[in-house]
Scaffold this motif. Structure first.
Motif, PDB file in Angstrom:
ATOM      1  N   VAL A  57       0.851  -1.194   0.000  1.00 18.91           N
ATOM      2  CA  VAL A  57       0.000   0.000   0.000  1.00 18.91           C
ATOM      3  C   VAL A  57       0.885   1.243   0.000  1.00 18.91           C
ATOM      4  O   VAL A  57       1.907   1.278   0.689  1.00 18.91           O
ATOM      5  CB  VAL A  57      -0.907   0.030   1.257  1.00 18.91           C
ATOM      6  CG1 VAL A  57      -1.692   1.320   1.327  1.00 18.91           C
ATOM      7  CG2 VAL A  57      -1.829  -1.162   1.297  1.00 18.91           C
ATOM      8  N   VAL A  58       0.478   2.246  -0.763  1.00 21.39           N
ATOM      9  CA  VAL A  58       1.109   3.567  -0.710  1.00 21.39           C
ATOM     10  C   VAL A  58       0.001   4.559  -0.394  1.00 21.39           C
ATOM     11  O   VAL A  58      -0.899   4.769  -1.205  1.00 21.39           O
ATOM     12  CB  VAL A  58       1.792   3.942  -2.042  1.00 21.39           C
ATOM     13  CG1 VAL A  58       2.413   5.329  -1.947  1.00 21.39           C
ATOM     14  CG2 VAL A  58       2.829   2.907  -2.414  1.00 21.39           C
ATOM     15  N   GLU A  59       0.033   5.153   0.803  1.00 17.19           N
ATOM     16  CA  GLU A  59      -0.990   6.108   1.216  1.00 17.19           C
ATOM     17  C   GLU A  59      -0.775   7.429   0.501  1.00 17.19           C
ATOM     18  O   GLU A  59       0.354   7.884   0.353  1.00 17.19           O
ATOM     19  CB  GLU A  59      -0.937   6.330   2.725  1.00 17.19           C
ATOM     20  CG  GLU A  59      -1.306   5.128   3.540  1.00 17.19           C
ATOM     21  CD  GLU A  59      -1.224   5.396   5.027  1.00 17.19           C
ATOM     22  OE1 GLU A  59      -1.051   6.557   5.430  1.00 17.19           O
ATOM     23  OE2 GLU A  59      -1.318   4.424   5.780  1.00 17.19           O
ATOM     24  N   GLN A  60      -1.856   8.059   0.084  1.00 17.92           N
ATOM     25  CA  GLN A  60      -1.779   9.343  -0.597  1.00 17.92           C
ATOM     26  C   GLN A  60      -1.842  10.509   0.383  1.00 17.92           C
ATOM     27  O   GLN A  60      -1.443  11.615   0.057  1.00 17.92           O
ATOM     28  CB  GLN A  60      -2.911   9.461  -1.622  1.00 17.92           C
ATOM     29  CG  GLN A  60      -2.854   8.398  -2.695  1.00 17.92           C
ATOM     30  CD  GLN A  60      -1.548   8.400  -3.479  1.00 17.92           C
ATOM     31  OE1 GLN A  60      -0.985   9.453  -3.757  1.00 17.92           O
ATOM     32  NE2 GLN A  60      -1.052   7.221  -3.824  1.00 17.92           N
ATOM     33  N   LYS A  61      -2.347  10.261   1.610  1.00 22.04           N
ATOM     34  CA  LYS A  61      -2.419  11.305   2.627  1.00 22.04           C
ATOM     35  C   LYS A  61      -1.018  11.650   3.120  1.00 22.04           C
ATOM     36  O   LYS A  61      -0.076  10.904   2.911  1.00 22.04           O
ATOM     37  CB  LYS A  61      -3.247  10.840   3.826  1.00 22.04           C
ATOM     38  CG  LYS A  61      -4.660  10.457   3.513  1.00 22.04           C
ATOM     39  CD  LYS A  61      -5.377  10.139   4.794  1.00 22.04           C
ATOM     40  CE  LYS A  61      -5.414   8.651   5.019  1.00 22.04           C
ATOM     41  NZ  LYS A  61      -6.189   8.276   6.187  1.00 22.04           N
ATOM     42  N   THR A  62      -0.936  12.777   3.811  1.00 17.27           N
ATOM     43  CA  THR A  62       0.342  13.136   4.418  1.00 17.27           C
ATOM     44  C   THR A  62       0.535  12.293   5.669  1.00 17.27           C
ATOM     45  O   THR A  62      -0.091  12.510   6.696  1.00 17.27           O
ATOM     46  CB  THR A  62       0.383  14.626   4.775  1.00 17.27           C
ATOM     47  OG1 THR A  62      -0.726  14.923   5.609  1.00 17.27           O
ATOM     48  CG2 THR A  62       0.347  15.486   3.530  1.00 17.27           C
ATOM     49  N   SER A  63       1.374  11.310   5.573  1.00 15.09           N
ATOM     50  CA  SER A  63       1.669  10.398   6.665  1.00 15.09           C
ATOM     51  C   SER A  63       3.183  10.328   6.824  1.00 15.09           C
ATOM     52  O   SER A  63       3.927  10.497   5.858  1.00 15.09           O
ATOM     53  CB  SER A  63       1.104   9.016   6.334  1.00 15.09           C
ATOM     54  OG  SER A  63       1.456   8.086   7.322  1.00 15.09           O
ATOM     55  N   THR A  64       3.636  10.065   8.043  1.00 13.19           N
ATOM     56  CA  THR A  64       5.073   9.974   8.280  1.00 13.19           C
ATOM     57  C   THR A  64       5.683   8.763   7.573  1.00 13.19           C
ATOM     58  O   THR A  64       6.760   8.837   6.993  1.00 13.19           O
ATOM     59  CB  THR A  64       5.358   9.888   9.784  1.00 13.19           C
ATOM     60  OG1 THR A  64       4.713  10.980  10.433  1.00 13.19           O
ATOM     61  CG2 THR A  64       6.842   9.957  10.063  1.00 13.19           C
ATOM     62  N   TYR A  65       4.979   7.634   7.633  1.00 12.75           N
ATOM     63  CA  TYR A  65       5.444   6.392   7.006  1.00 12.75           C
ATOM     64  C   TYR A  65       4.365   5.883   6.051  1.00 12.75           C
ATOM     65  O   TYR A  65       3.605   4.974   6.391  1.00 12.75           O
ATOM     66  CB  TYR A  65       5.766   5.348   8.069  1.00 12.75           C
ATOM     67  CG  TYR A  65       6.849   5.803   9.018  1.00 12.75           C
ATOM     68  CD1 TYR A  65       8.176   5.752   8.640  1.00 12.75           C
ATOM     69  CD2 TYR A  65       6.548   6.293  10.288  1.00 12.75           C
ATOM     70  CE1 TYR A  65       9.180   6.171   9.492  1.00 12.75           C
ATOM     71  CE2 TYR A  65       7.540   6.719  11.150  1.00 12.75           C
ATOM     72  CZ  TYR A  65       8.856   6.660  10.740  1.00 12.75           C
ATOM     73  OH  TYR A  65       9.853   7.078  11.583  1.00 12.75           O
ATOM     74  N   PRO A  66       4.302   6.406   4.821  1.00 13.41           N
ATOM     75  CA  PRO A  66       3.177   6.105   3.937  1.00 13.41           C
ATOM     76  C   PRO A  66       3.258   4.792   3.159  1.00 13.41           C
ATOM     77  O   PRO A  66       2.279   4.394   2.541  1.00 13.41           O
ATOM     78  CB  PRO A  66       3.200   7.279   2.963  1.00 13.41           C
ATOM     79  CG  PRO A  66       4.639   7.641   2.872  1.00 13.41           C
ATOM     80  CD  PRO A  66       5.180   7.407   4.270  1.00 13.41           C
ATOM     81  N   ALA A 124       5.756  -3.904   7.441  1.00 18.12           N
ATOM     82  CA  ALA A 124       6.195  -2.714   8.168  1.00 18.12           C
ATOM     83  C   ALA A 124       6.001  -1.499   7.289  1.00 18.12           C
ATOM     84  O   ALA A 124       5.995  -1.602   6.059  1.00 18.12           O
ATOM     85  CB  ALA A 124       7.655  -2.839   8.569  1.00 18.12           C
ATOM     86  N   ASN A 125       5.842  -0.330   7.926  1.00 20.07           N
ATOM     87  CA  ASN A 125       5.694   0.931   7.216  1.00 20.07           C
ATOM     88  C   ASN A 125       7.042   1.645   7.146  1.00 20.07           C
ATOM     89  O   ASN A 125       7.816   1.625   8.096  1.00 20.07           O
ATOM     90  CB  ASN A 125       4.689   1.833   7.919  1.00 20.07           C
ATOM     91  CG  ASN A 125       3.288   1.320   7.753  1.00 20.07           C
ATOM     92  OD1 ASN A 125       2.920   0.311   8.338  1.00 20.07           O
ATOM     93  ND2 ASN A 125       2.519   1.994   6.947  1.00 20.07           N
ATOM     94  N   PHE A 126       7.306   2.298   6.002  1.00 22.92           N
ATOM     95  CA  PHE A 126       8.550   3.002   5.779  1.00 22.92           C
ATOM     96  C   PHE A 126       8.298   4.315   5.080  1.00 22.92           C
ATOM     97  O   PHE A 126       7.276   4.499   4.427  1.00 22.92           O
ATOM     98  CB  PHE A 126       9.495   2.164   4.908  1.00 22.92           C
ATOM     99  CG  PHE A 126       9.929   0.884   5.541  1.00 22.92           C
ATOM    100  CD1 PHE A 126      11.021   0.851   6.391  1.00 22.92           C
ATOM    101  CD2 PHE A 126       9.256  -0.300   5.297  1.00 22.92           C
ATOM    102  CE1 PHE A 126      11.425  -0.329   6.990  1.00 22.92           C
ATOM    103  CE2 PHE A 126       9.644  -1.485   5.884  1.00 22.92           C
ATOM    104  CZ  PHE A 126      10.736  -1.503   6.737  1.00 22.92           C
ATOM    105  N   LYS A 127       9.269   5.231   5.190  1.00 25.21           N
ATOM    106  CA  LYS A 127       9.266   6.449   4.400  1.00 25.21           C
ATOM    107  C   LYS A 127       9.753   6.107   2.995  1.00 25.21           C
ATOM    108  O   LYS A 127      10.500   5.137   2.811  1.00 25.21           O
ATOM    109  CB  LYS A 127      10.213   7.485   5.013  1.00 25.21           C
ATOM    110  CG  LYS A 127       9.802   8.002   6.355  1.00 25.21           C
ATOM    111  CD  LYS A 127      10.835   9.003   6.856  1.00 25.21           C
ATOM    112  CE  LYS A 127      10.445   9.526   8.213  1.00 25.21           C
ATOM    113  NZ  LYS A 127      11.446  10.477   8.740  1.00 25.21           N
ATOM    114  N   VAL A 128       9.384   6.919   2.035  1.00 23.88           N
ATOM    115  CA  VAL A 128       9.832   6.699   0.656  1.00 23.88           C
ATOM    116  C   VAL A 128      11.356   6.800   0.578  1.00 23.88           C
ATOM    117  O   VAL A 128      11.999   6.055  -0.165  1.00 23.88           O
ATOM    118  CB  VAL A 128       9.162   7.711  -0.301  1.00 23.88           C
ATOM    119  CG1 VAL A 128       9.696   7.574  -1.712  1.00 23.88           C
ATOM    120  CG2 VAL A 128       7.661   7.535  -0.281  1.00 23.88           C
ATOM    121  N   GLU A 129      11.948   7.693   1.377  1.00 22.44           N
ATOM    122  CA  GLU A 129      13.402   7.880   1.365  1.00 22.44           C
ATOM    123  C   GLU A 129      14.166   6.668   1.913  1.00 22.44           C
ATOM    124  O   GLU A 129      15.371   6.546   1.698  1.00 22.44           O
ATOM    125  CB  GLU A 129      13.805   9.102   2.206  1.00 22.44           C
ATOM    126  CG  GLU A 129      13.195  10.393   1.739  1.00 22.44           C
ATOM    127  CD  GLU A 129      11.788  10.615   2.267  1.00 22.44           C
ATOM    128  OE1 GLU A 129      11.481  10.183   3.387  1.00 22.44           O
ATOM    129  OE2 GLU A 129      10.983  11.189   1.526  1.00 22.44           O
TER     130      GLU A 129
END
Length: 61
Positions: free
Chosen positions: A26-35, A51-56
């Motif tokens: 999943v890639v969240e479109q909202k502003t989330s810390t770990y989308p 697990a959730n991660f940042k794009v960076e």
């Protein structure tokens, strides 16, 4: 930008899956810390395989 179904390598050093390859679920479109939610084939110490991660924190393998 990361897309669903893409294979990625984890760059976060403190992660259980550091340098492992997983699949984006999943890639969240909202502003989330770990989308970005990534699923792995092996489980961690608590029996979790996602697990959730940042794009960076992701790169292509």
């Amino acid at each position: 930008m990361a897309q669903k179904g893409e294979k990625v390598r984890i760059l976060r050093k403190e992660s259980y899956w550091f340098n492992e390859v997983g699949t984006i679920v999943v890639v969240e479109q909202k502003t989330s810390t770990y989308p970005v939610l990534v699923r792995f084939t092996k489980v961690n110490y608590s029996g979790t395989n996602t697990a959730n991660f940042k794009v960076e924190e992701l790169t292509t393998p």
